[in-house]
Motif scaffolding. Sequence first.
Motif, PDB file in Angstrom:
ATOM      1  N   LEU A 132      -3.060   2.233   8.541  1.00 49.65           N
ATOM      2  CA  LEU A 132      -2.498   3.159   7.554  1.00 49.65           C
ATOM      3  C   LEU A 132      -2.858   4.754   7.338  1.00 49.65           C
ATOM      4  O   LEU A 132      -1.450   5.210   7.763  1.00 49.65           O
ATOM      5  N   ARG A 133      -3.791   5.074   7.325  1.00 54.94           N
ATOM      6  CA  ARG A 133      -4.447   6.167   7.094  1.00 54.94           C
ATOM      7  C   ARG A 133      -3.535   7.218   8.682  1.00 54.94           C
ATOM      8  O   ARG A 133      -3.932   8.165   8.767  1.00 54.94           O
ATOM      9  N   GLN A 134      -4.244   6.293  10.315  1.00 49.73           N
ATOM     10  CA  GLN A 134      -3.642   6.856  10.819  1.00 49.73           C
ATOM     11  C   GLN A 134      -2.043   6.929  11.423  1.00 49.73           C
ATOM     12  O   GLN A 134      -1.442   7.765  11.596  1.00 49.73           O
ATOM     13  N   ARG A 192       0.826  -1.758  -0.082  1.00 50.76           N
ATOM     14  CA  ARG A 192      -0.199  -0.103  -0.049  1.00 50.76           C
ATOM     15  C   ARG A 192       1.132   1.201  -0.097  1.00 50.76           C
ATOM     16  O   ARG A 192       0.067   2.533  -0.772  1.00 50.76           O
ATOM     17  N   ASP A 193       1.861   1.250   0.443  1.00 47.99           N
ATOM     18  CA  ASP A 193       2.786   2.658   1.202  1.00 47.99           C
ATOM     19  C   ASP A 193       3.966   2.023   1.154  1.00 47.99           C
ATOM     20  O   ASP A 193       4.179   1.409   2.057  1.00 47.99           O
ATOM     21  N   GLU A 194       5.309   2.381   0.403  1.00 47.49           N
ATOM     22  CA  GLU A 194       6.879   2.360   0.985  1.00 47.49           C
ATOM     23  C   GLU A 194       6.975   2.355   2.113  1.00 47.49           C
ATOM     24  O   GLU A 194       8.341   2.303   2.494  1.00 47.49           O
ATOM     25  N   VAL A 218       3.075   0.226  11.183  1.00 49.68           N
ATOM     26  CA  VAL A 218       4.343   1.660  11.480  1.00 49.68           C
ATOM     27  C   VAL A 218       4.985   1.572  10.182  1.00 49.68           C
ATOM     28  O   VAL A 218       5.658   0.906   9.231  1.00 49.68           O
ATOM     29  N   ALA A 219       4.803   2.937  10.248  1.00 54.60           N
ATOM     30  CA  ALA A 219       5.201   3.743   8.901  1.00 54.60           C
ATOM     31  C   ALA A 219       6.226   4.694   9.205  1.00 54.60           C
ATOM     32  O   ALA A 219       6.643   5.234  10.105  1.00 54.60           O
TER      33      ALA A 219
END
Length: 478
Positions: A226-228, A147-149, A189-190
């Motif tokens: 992921l949004r959070q 979904r996101d790098e 965790v991003a």
Amino acid sequence: MADMARIEDLFFTRTGMDRQRVDGIVSDALTGADDGELFLEYCQSESLVWDDGKLRSASFDTTQGFGLRSIAGEATGYAHAAELSEAAIKRAASAVQAVHSGHGGTLDLSPARTNQALYGEINPLAEMSFDAKVKLLEDIDAYARGRDERIRQVSVSLYGEWQAVEILRGDGERAGDIRPLVRLNVSIVAEEDGRMEAGSDGAGGRAAYDQWIDPANWQAQVDEALRQALVNLDAVPAPAGEMKVVLGPGWPGVLLHEAVGHGLEGDFNRKGTSTFAGQIGERVASPGVTIVDDGTMTDRRGSLTIDDEGTPTSATTLIEDGVLTGYMQDRQNARLMGAKPTGNGRRQSFGHEPMPRMTNTFMLAGDKDPEEILAAAGDGVYAVQFGGGQVDITSGKFVFSCTEAYKIEGGKVTTPIKGATLIGNGPEVMQQVSMIGNDLALDHGIGTCGKAGQSVPVGVGQPSLLIDRITVGGTEAA
């Protein structure tokens, strides 16, 4: 009601116990007591945790046992064992009889029976193979990482439980229940520019796995987690000081659960240790505030067909239009307070005595549009998600940490903030509610409540609320 033939097989045919002899043991043990019961339990559970790209742990447990309780006035005798045998129940009977020796009480009437069926008699543990469950967790992990790098870590957990209980009373009456329970949790965790932030989402209830293993549902959970996390990457230090706060709908009801709900449980009020003790009929919240505890909601995490004393659960209005109308009661506290049991006698397992506990506790909707509430707030904080919290039942004081919150500036939601805590007094905060939204929502099925060392599944909920004055703890001066 539950399939009593299935329950009979679990607790008697399979164990070799004779029902008539067990009924006789219980009857003899409770003669002269005011109340009491034999609680039989059989529980299977599983937990799978996927973390760091691999299956981190998998546990499968089966527990069984009984708890025998005798009540004389305010005194309670309780004995339990992790075995189901007539010999063990006889030993327990000898122990609990001491509490009512010479008391001469008359056993209270058994709870009324119920025909309601709040959840299907399915066993989630038997629905999917182990390999299918591992594949599910792997698929969720792969979807999330794609979904996101910026994603650095994905954790997924799957929990299932199948619990059968039977309650036997001294007069020969019995009640039984078969309770499924499932939950799926996703944490992400991003990282960006060396800063790491987390987000999570969970869902579940008293139903089969199929609803939560539907890709449309678990993908929505991943997207929310992921949004959070990405929102928190942009968060600035929270302001501090006394200000207006808007609480979002749904999970923020956990603050209501802790700051108000526990104070409305019967035992604290009978003993006079709750700030709400002796206030039936008095205004304890702003007009428009109506709070309900409802254990009869289909498939909800906190719902029960019968409580752990055999009493059918109910929808109990605790506060109506700001006025305190009642408490949540188990059998013992209801009898001592001259009230009726409300179906809130709950226990963690056969090894624990029942006590008054919440089921699904929430505030009813008002008539205000959420945008109108934000506009009325002017400047303040919009709290959407909460983490841990603490409350003192005697004083009503609480502290809650926000895991997702924003500044409100000029009546609009603007910058996300980090490190915000809400500090206040439950009864006082209820008096500060000035607007109630029309957007009532319940949580997604993740609540677990702790009290006196026992944990039980619960539900929470509320509409959007405007609180005119509450202390926000942060790191930036307001």
